[in-house]
Scaffold this motif. Sequence first.
Motif, short mmCIF file in Angstrom:
data_model
loop_
_atom_site.label_atom_id
_atom_site.label_comp_id
_atom_site.label_asym_id
_atom_site.label_seq_id
_atom_site.Cartn_x
_atom_site.Cartn_y
_atom_site.Cartn_z
N PRO A 1 0.79 -1.24 0.00
CA PRO A 1 0.00 0.00 0.00
C PRO A 1 0.82 1.28 0.00
O PRO A 1 0.27 2.36 -0.12
N GLN A 2 2.17 1.17 0.09
CA GLN A 2 3.00 2.38 0.11
C GLN A 2 3.09 3.05 -1.25
O GLN A 2 3.35 4.26 -1.33
N GLY A 3 2.93 2.30 -2.33
CA GLY A 3 3.08 2.88 -3.65
C GLY A 3 2.27 2.12 -4.69
O GLY A 3 1.39 1.34 -4.36
N GLY A 4 2.62 2.35 -5.95
CA GLY A 4 1.88 1.74 -7.04
C GLY A 4 2.75 0.93 -7.97
O GLY A 4 2.42 0.75 -9.14
N ARG A 5 3.90 0.43 -7.47
CA ARG A 5 4.78 -0.38 -8.30
C ARG A 5 4.06 -1.64 -8.75
O ARG A 5 3.44 -2.35 -7.95
N SER A 6 4.15 -1.93 -10.03
CA SER A 6 3.53 -3.13 -10.59
C SER A 6 4.37 -4.36 -10.25
O SER A 6 5.61 -4.30 -10.28
N TYR A 7 3.70 -5.46 -9.95
CA TYR A 7 4.42 -6.67 -9.54
C TYR A 7 4.92 -7.44 -10.76
O TYR A 7 4.17 -7.73 -11.68
N GLY A 8 6.18 -7.80 -10.73
CA GLY A 8 6.80 -8.58 -11.80
C GLY A 8 8.31 -8.53 -11.69
O GLY A 8 8.98 -8.17 -12.66
N PRO A 9 8.86 -8.91 -10.52
CA PRO A 9 10.31 -8.78 -10.29
C PRO A 9 11.09 -9.88 -10.99
O PRO A 9 11.65 -10.78 -10.36
N ILE A 10 11.15 -9.82 -12.30
CA ILE A 10 11.64 -10.90 -13.13
C ILE A 10 13.04 -11.37 -12.74
O ILE A 10 13.30 -12.57 -12.66
N ARG A 11 13.93 -10.46 -12.44
CA ARG A 11 15.27 -10.84 -11.99
C ARG A 11 15.42 -10.66 -10.49
O ARG A 11 16.05 -11.47 -9.81
N ALA A 12 14.85 -9.58 -9.95
CA ALA A 12 14.99 -9.29 -8.52
C ALA A 12 14.44 -10.43 -7.67
O ALA A 12 15.03 -10.79 -6.64
N GLY A 13 13.31 -11.02 -8.08
CA GLY A 13 12.73 -12.11 -7.33
C GLY A 13 13.62 -13.34 -7.30
O GLY A 13 13.66 -14.08 -6.32
#
Length: 251
Positions: free
Chosen positions: A110-122
């Motif tokens: 809820p802190q921001g609006g970053r879209s989920y999809g951490p292709i490498r970070a995850g």
Amino acid sequence: MSLTKIWGENRAVLNGWLAIPDGFASEIMAHQGWDSLTVDLQHGVVDYGAAVRMLTAISTTDVVPIVRVPWVDPGIIMKSLDAGALGVICPMINSVEDAKVFANAMRYAPQGGRSYGPIRAGFVYGADYAKRANDLVTGFAMIETKRAVGVLDDILAVPGIDAVYIGPNDLALTLGMAPQFDPTHPTMMEAIEHILARAKHHNKRAAIHTGSAGYAKMMVGKGFDLVTVGSDSRFIAQGAAEAVAAFRATT
């Protein structure tokens, strides 16, 4: 390793700069003892594909990966985080609106609006990355214009702006002076010290771009939390110039 962990050890971050779009060059830089390295997508000759290879090379070490994005563009901010950046430096934050757009792109709800999809970070940071990401990443708003200085307190009050990053060249231009590394002019020093003081007042971190270790140490002495010293391209040019000059001097 993260920036917040280094700061938790009560020491300043020594940051290097990467403008050469090459994984091997980035890997060499990463093994030289920097605390962090910044991939420059704004003024370097780096595209996104090269940036991913450079971030992959940095990951062979504990060096903290940072990306300077080209502009206040949520798309590239999010893609840089997805690629594994743990810090994002965003240029030309000149208004509260700019700051809000930047901060919103940096963090998941809820802190921001970053879209989920951490292709490498995850993959790199583990299956629980999404739970930890908002605390792992650091957003640096570049304060590099007279206009930004005029609304600095309002920018610093935006939730999600974790730090300011002074760009002395653009700041000098907007103050009517020639761009230069390591400025000493009283007008520039007054502006730099003002930005630093207001950041500290708001309990935010402060960073600055420098051109020499000596000037960087002086800035740390003033209270800066991160200092950038030189870049890969400058180190190549300086080293080559010194070698050529030494040879010419003996012939």
